[in-house]
Enzyme design. Structure first.
Site, PDB file in Angstrom:
ATOM      1  N   THR A  51       3.152  -0.274  -6.919  1.00 54.92           N
ATOM      2  CA  THR A  51       2.556  -0.691  -8.202  1.00 54.92           C
ATOM      3  C   THR A  51       2.216   0.627  -8.977  1.00 54.92           C
ATOM      4  OG1 THR A  51       1.659  -2.375  -7.144  1.00 54.92           O
ATOM      5  CG2 THR A  51       0.703  -2.078  -9.367  1.00 54.92           C
ATOM      6  N   ASN A  99      -4.538  -2.169   1.397  1.00 50.04           N
ATOM      7  CA  ASN A  99      -4.336  -1.644   0.063  1.00 50.04           C
ATOM      8  C   ASN A  99      -5.804  -2.041  -0.941  1.00 50.04           C
ATOM      9  OD1 ASN A  99      -3.782  -0.810  -2.609  1.00 50.04           O
ATOM     10  ND2 ASN A  99      -1.872  -1.453  -2.702  1.00 50.04           N
ATOM     11  N   GLY A 126       0.717  -1.271   0.047  1.00 52.73           N
ATOM     12  CA  GLY A 126       0.108   0.009   0.085  1.00 52.73           C
ATOM     13  C   GLY A 126       1.030   1.388   0.055  1.00 52.73           C
TER      14      GLY A 126
HETATM   15  N1  LIG Z   1       1.597   8.609  -6.577  1.00 53.92           N
HETATM   16  C1  LIG Z   1       0.252   8.258  -6.272  1.00 53.92           C
HETATM   17  N2  LIG Z   1      -0.580   9.216  -6.707  1.00 53.92           N
HETATM   18  C2  LIG Z   1      -1.812   8.917  -6.028  1.00 53.92           C
HETATM   19  N3  LIG Z   1      -2.179   7.764  -5.588  1.00 53.92           N
HETATM   20  C3  LIG Z   1      -1.488   6.768  -5.133  1.00 53.92           C
HETATM   21  C4  LIG Z   1       0.033   6.964  -5.822  1.00 53.92           C
HETATM   22  N4  LIG Z   1       0.716   5.927  -5.109  1.00 53.92           N
HETATM   23  C5  LIG Z   1      -0.120   5.003  -4.736  1.00 53.92           C
HETATM   24  N5  LIG Z   1      -1.462   5.571  -4.645  1.00 53.92           N
HETATM   25  C6  LIG Z   1      -2.769   5.005  -3.958  1.00 53.92           C
HETATM   26  O1  LIG Z   1      -2.118   4.039  -3.016  1.00 53.92           O
HETATM   27  C7  LIG Z   1      -2.981   3.085  -3.334  1.00 53.92           C
HETATM   28  C8  LIG Z   1      -1.955   1.861  -3.137  1.00 53.92           C
HETATM   29  O2  LIG Z   1      -0.762   2.129  -3.966  1.00 53.92           O
HETATM   30  P1  LIG Z   1      -0.148   0.725  -4.840  1.00 53.92           P
HETATM   31  O3  LIG Z   1       0.758   1.289  -5.687  1.00 53.92           O
HETATM   32  O4  LIG Z   1      -1.116  -0.632  -4.949  1.00 53.92           O
HETATM   33  O5  LIG Z   1       0.531   0.008  -3.608  1.00 53.92           O
HETATM   34  P2  LIG Z   1       1.580  -1.257  -3.456  1.00 53.92           P
HETATM   35  O6  LIG Z   1       1.627  -1.810  -4.806  1.00 53.92           O
HETATM   36  O7  LIG Z   1       2.886  -0.546  -2.787  1.00 53.92           O
HETATM   37  O8  LIG Z   1       0.924  -2.083  -2.550  1.00 53.92           O
HETATM   38  C9  LIG Z   1      -3.328   2.920  -5.090  1.00 53.92           C
HETATM   39  O9  LIG Z   1      -4.556   2.324  -5.284  1.00 53.92           O
HETATM   40  C10 LIG Z   1      -3.400   4.467  -5.200  1.00 53.92           C
HETATM   41  O10 LIG Z   1      -4.898   4.842  -4.795  1.00 53.92           O
HETATM   42 MG   LIG Z   2       1.366  -3.483  -5.396  1.00 58.24          MG
END
Ligand SMILES: Nc1ncnc2c1ncn2[C@@H]1O[C@H](COP(=O)(O)OP(=O)(O)O)[C@@H](O)[C@H]1O
Ligand SMILES: [Mg+2]
Length: 1081
Positions: free
Chosen positions: A112, A157, A108
């Site tokens: 990604t 997340n 989260g």
């Molecule tokens: N740069 C960003 N700008 C806006 N929202 C973000 C950004 N990075 C993450 N988020 C929000 O956080 C949530 C989780 O991010 P994610 O990349 O899926 O986390 P991870 O892959 O690290 O578990 C995304 O669904 C999005 O809503």
């Molecule tokens: Mg992820």
């Protein structure tokens, strides 16, 4: 020029933690918070990017931003993930270095998202074109597909990746993408059958049920209602901000773009539906008489529908759920399954079905996106792996263990490269260095992965061990072997220190990960590691009449029965993580460290304790310290000199000495302050990025100048070669022209010479000829003279031997004899005396020509004289008249020849004797010389009237033929001339002297048969009369006649004989009287 660094301009806090003053954990956090509050989510530690999840969309990913960061120096603009992406991309493209983007952080934290941002940035800046765009689109569209099947809502997340993903994007030398390869790591498949509270199953299930059309659902035998499916947790089926239906369409679209065939998509959906159906199969216990428990399927409807979907015979599957066959050596033993086992089998099938489907999807996507060319390519790897995960209530299982192990390894790589490697490098290079302490998590990695006593190794050992194996026996083993490990904690371990630790349940063990302590419940470890699917099930699947299913369960093929155990999940994962690490280490790393600001997935909240924790375990402080103490940039001397040698005259273009000396000369020449850099053994270390920018900027300018120089020289060269070419061509043209001109001139001269020559030769030849001719003549003359002279000499000599003049005498004699003979012959052949005899002998010799003709003439004249001498006086007169007629008319008038034979009778009327003309005769006093009847032509109409024509010595009289009465009498002197025609007619005009008495009536136009005689006589009269002028005889075919007052032209024409052979006369008009004379008259 001052280097533009907007990293420092208008900065909120500090953009680069290296610049933070004073450096402490608090100030570090304060700086992060300050920046976070101002929406600055990115901060640098040197080249590492810290990213804090904003949990809301920020306007910093627009195309304008992409353009802003494109081709800019890393530190030039304010920190951004694009700067890192740009740096990596350019380094890949321009320096030919393979890159990897390592994105780490808790679940989260935004990993990604970060990976997608990097990919989209690279896609935006790299080459364009139809083919390239297609590749890009396919690479980008692989994301939604994999996310639908591999992501799920978790408590941390809403879109948590439940699989590890590493994507290699391949580029050609120009930096255009060629394709990619995706590797996936261990999908969290337990989620398919069970989800922790507050979490969901994988997105695709919900997307399919909400997004698919009624028709599709009907085909898949599904119901839109989530609650109908055991595998779908209900408490969080709906997620805020997630539109499953819309996402379903996106996924379908993405699958199409990536290149899935429609039947492939259908197969995939059928499998998803089958998993849902599988979850609904329930079992009930049934006791057998032999005391064993058996299970029965409660409601076979779902089973039936599932079998229909996958094309499996229902009975086969049903049996697979009831029995388990164990093959050992040559034996086959079937045992019945109890209810628990049946459920286990069902879930195992569901998990396997789903995870294999997922792996198939990755393979299928790889097939589509793989590079089409075999050409050498550069690679940019993007690693987005599941983040560190801790369930606070200690509900961590095998999956979390694996995930966290992976994160340990990544941390290890980070530590290796940024902390240890860097510090070791300073020592290696002989740079003065005070060591900075940091926590190295290698020990934790060892605890987990060590081949002998690592947790994974022991788990494998336990799984393979014969006898009863449970999770508890596994924990016992851990408790014995890992007891002493300082990062392993367990209640029952030999380490008595945890005996009273009540936070540590008996069935758990705890590991102090780099990111914190995690309590793992051993339940399920063995099963999950075994990842066992009863062979009866895989064989049942293989029998399916469904191509995809068949592919997914190859081990079910009875022809290929493999008695060997498949490698355990832990073993597989460790191997693939090992490969991944090797792969990453071979590339140039770029770090993005994601931080989660709060646990509530909320924007604007910055939970300091949470962030502090992450900053600590991520080792960010140590990172800053190493950075600050160290050098921002290092480079081996050779490439450094190669890169900057154009900045100094001494090193440009070639440095002959050692590279290090070259760099030293360079730095001295550029007057870089000594504290800004250090010379290592093989590398130069530059302390401040600013110095690097300075060098880069100078280099950029210099390159521009060099480019201009090259351009200049090239242009010069191009112009010169063009000129030379022109010149050469001109020379060729000139040469040809000159040759032509000279040839022409030569030809003229040659022709002229030939003419001159010919004249000269002619002149010479003529001269010679003259000379020769003269000589010849001389010779001839001499010969002649000599001949004559000799002749004279000879004759003189021989004269005495011959009689003189004998020759002449002989000649004369001969001539006499010839003449005599001639004359005698002439006498003998004398012609008759008739003057008209034309005979005369031929001459015997040519020389007698003249004499012979003369003699003939003389003889003829003589003969004529003799003939005339016989004439009487009358006859003589007649002949005289005839002669005169001949003189007048011969060859002049055509009538004449006919008159020659006619004697001139004179008095044709016998006027004196004929009594009829008595009276007339008496009227005429003189003797009548000629009397004849003539035709007088009427002047008015040309008709003739017969008149008696009388000629006396003095007059011409015209009298009436009948009466004899004199009509006109014209004295001869009044006649001036007579006009006749040249033709055979007898017309004649008597012209009268003008003014005479006879002329009153005008001239007479008469016609007579004896015209010749009349005119001759008239003419004679004039000749004999001395006082009168001779009468003119005018012979012509056109003459004028004076009729009274007018002059009339009498014209003779030759006409066709009309009325016989007579001559006709016609008055044509006032002035013309036409006489037509027949041609044959
Ligand atoms: N740069 C960003 N700008 C806006 N929202 C973000 C950004 N990075 C993450 N988020 C929000 O956080 C949530 C989780 O991010 P994610 O990349 O899926 O986390 P991870 O892959 O690290 O578990 C995304 O669904 C999005 O809503
Ligand atoms: Mg992820």
């Amino acid at each position: 020029m001052e280097v533009k660094t907007s990293l420092l301009d208008n900065m909120i806090g500090v953009g680069d933690m290296v610049l933070l003053e004073p450096l402490s954990e608090d100030s570090f956090l304060e700086n992060l918070r300050k920046r976070f509050d101002h929406n600055e989510i990115y901060t640098y530690i040197g080249s590492v990017v810290i990213s804090i999840n904003p949990y809301r969309s920020l306007p910093i990913y627009t195309p304008d931003k992409v353009e802003e960061y494109r081709n800019r120096n890393f530190y030039e603009l304010s920190p951004h993930i694009y700067a890192l992406a740009d740096e990596a991309y350019r380094s890949l493209r321009d320096q030919d270095k393979d890159q990897c983007i390592l994105i780490t952080g808790e679940s989260g934290a935004g990993k990604t998202e970060a990976s997608k941002l990097v990919m989209s940035y690279v896609a935006a800046v790299c080459g364009k074109g139809q083919e390239v765009n297609k590749v890009k689109e396919q690479l980008l569209q692989s994301n939604p597909v994999l996310e639908a099947f591999g992501n799920a809502k978790t408590v941390r997340n809403d879109n948590s990746s439940r699989f590890g993903k590493y994507m290699d994007i391949e580029f050609d030398f120009k930096g255009d993408p060629l394709g990619g390869v995706i590797s996936n790591y261990l999908l969290e498949k337990s989620r398919v059958v069970k989800q922790p509270r507050g979490e969901r199953n994988f997105h695709v299930f919900y997307q399919l049920l909400s997004g698919a059309s009624d028709d599709t659902l009907k085909k898949l035998k599904l119901d839109r209602d989530f609650s109908k499916y055991n595998y779908l947790s209900l408490d969080s089926a709906m997620v805020n901000g997630l539109d499953d239906a819309a996402n379903f369409r996106t996924v379908r679209n993405a699958m199409q773009i990536v290149g899935f065939m429609e039947d492939e998509v259908q197969s995939v959906l059928q499998l998803v539906a089958a998993v849902l159906k599988l979850g609904n199969i329930e079992f009930k216990p049934e006791s057998r008489c032999n005391g064993t428990d058996e299970s029965r399927i409660k409601d076979k409807n779902d089973l039936k529908e599932m079998c229909e979907l996958l094309g499996i015979e229902q009975s086969v599957l049903e049996r697979a759920f009831s029995y388990r066959t164990v093959e050992a050596k040559m034996e086959k033993v079937s045992t019945t399954l109890n209810v628990a086992q049946a459920y286990y089998a069902r879930d195992a099938l569901a998990k396997n079905l789903y995870s294999r489907l997922f792996s198939w999807l990755v393979t299928r996507i790889n097939e589509s996106i793989k590079a089409q060319t075999k050409a050498r390519h550069k690679v940019m790897g993007v690693l987005d792996i599941y983040g560190f995960e801790i369930f606070e209530d200690g509900d961590n299982s095998f999956e979390q263990f694996i995930i966290n192990y992976c994160n340990e390894k990544l941390q290890q790589i980070f530590i290796e490269l940024t902390l240890r490697e860097e510090q070791e490098e300073y020592v290696r290079e002989g740079i003065e260095w005070t060591n900075i302490e940091y926590f190295n998590n290698a020990i934790i990695c060892d605890l987990i992965e060590n081949n002998q006593n690592g947790i994974l190794a022991m788990l494998d050992e336990e799984c393979l061990r014969p006898g009863t194996v449970t999770d508890e026996t596994f924990l016992d083993k851990l408790n014995t072997i890992c007891a002493e490990h300082q990062h392993f904690e367990s209640r029952l371990s030999k380490n008595s220190k945890f005996l009273t630790d009540h936070s540590l349940p008996h069935n758990c063990f705890r590991i102090q990960h780099y990111a914190g302590k995690v309590l793992y419940r051993v339940e399920g470890f063995v099963d999950k590691n075994n990842d066992l699917l009863y062979r009866d099930l895989s064989q049942a699947m293989y029998k399916a009449n469904h191509s995809l299913i068949k592919q997914l369960f190859p081990e079910g093929n009875p022809a290929k029965v493999n008695l060997k155990r498949p490698p355990t999940a832990g073993f597989q994962f460790r191997a693939s993580v090992g490969t991944l690490m090797k792969n990453l280490q071979s590339k140039n790393p770029n770090y993005i460290r994601c931080i989660k600001p709060n646990d509530k997935k909320a924007s604007h909240i910055f939970t300091e304790s949470l962030v502090r924790h992450q900053v600590r375990y991520l080792g960010l402080m140590e990172n800053v310290r190493v950075r600050r103490a160290g050098y921002a940039f290092r480079q081996a001397y050779e490439p450094c000199l190669e890169r900057y040698k154009m900045l100094c005259k001494n090193t440009w273009p070639h440095w002959r000495g050692l590279a290090r000396e070259g760099v030293e000369v360079l730095m001295t020449d550029l007057q870089v302050p000594a504290e800004e850099f250090s010379y290592g053994r093989s590398k130069i270390f530059i302390r401040n990025p600013r110095t690097l920018f300075f060098l880069e900027e100078r280099r950029r300018q210099c390159l521009q100048d060099l480019a201009t120089l090259i351009q200049k020289i090239y242009r010069g060269w191009k112009c010169r070669s063009h000129f030379l070419l022109l010149k050469q061509s001109q020379i060729v043209v000139a040469a040809w022209y000159r040759r032509y001109a000279q040839q022409k001139k030569y030809q003229t001269i040659k022709n002229a010479t030939t003419v001159v020559q010919s004249y000269t030769r002619g002149w010479q030849a003529r001269k010679l000829l003259r000379e020769l001719k003269y000589q010849k003549r001389c010779k001839e003359a001499v010969t002649t003279i000599a001949a004559y002279w000799h002749g004279t000499q000879v004759r003189r000599e021989y004269r005495k031997f011959f009689r003189a003049n004998a020759g002449k005498k002989i000649y004369d004699f001969t001539i006499q004899r010839i003449m005599q003979k001639y004359f005698l012959g002439l006498k003998r052949d004398m012609p008759s005396m008739s003057p008209i005899d034309k005979n005369w002998s031929t001459r015997p010799y040519r020389f007698l020509d003249g004499a012979h003709t003369e003699l003939r003439r003389i003889f003829h004249l003589w003969r004529c004289k003799k003939y005339r001498d016989q004439f009487t006086e009358e006859k003589k007169a007649v002949y005289e008249e005839k002669l005169e007629a001949s003189e007048i008319f011969k060859d002049k008038k055509a009538l004449y020849p006919s008159s020659v034979s006619q004697p001139f009778k004179g008095d044709y009327l016998e006027i004196s004797k004929n009594p009829k003309y008595q009276k007339l005769n008496s009227t005429v006093e003189e003797k009548v010389l000629l009397a004849d009847v003539v035709n007088k032509i009427n002047r008015a109409n040309g008709k003739g009237t017969a008149r008696i024509f009388l000629l006396t010595k003095k007059n011409v009289v015209l009298a009436d033929q009948k009466t004899g009465q004199v009509k006109a009498s014209v004295p001869l002197p009044d006649l001036t001339s007579v006009s006749v025609s040249t033709q055979t007619d007898g017309f004649f005009a008597l012209k009268l002297k003008e003014g005479s008495a006879s002329a009153v009536k005008g001239d007479f136009l008469l016609s007579s048969e004896h015209l010749i005689e009349i005119i001759t006589k008239l003419h004679r009269m004039g000749a004999t009369t001395a006082d009168r002028t001779q009468l003119d005889v005018d012979i012509s075919d056109e003459f004028l006649v004076q009729f009274k007052q007018e002059k009339v032209c009498v014209k003779f024409i030759q006409g066709a004989p009309k009325n016989g052979n007579s001559v006709s006369c016609k008055r044509k008009n006032n002035r013309l009287l036409e006489v037509s004379v027949p041609t044959t008259a």
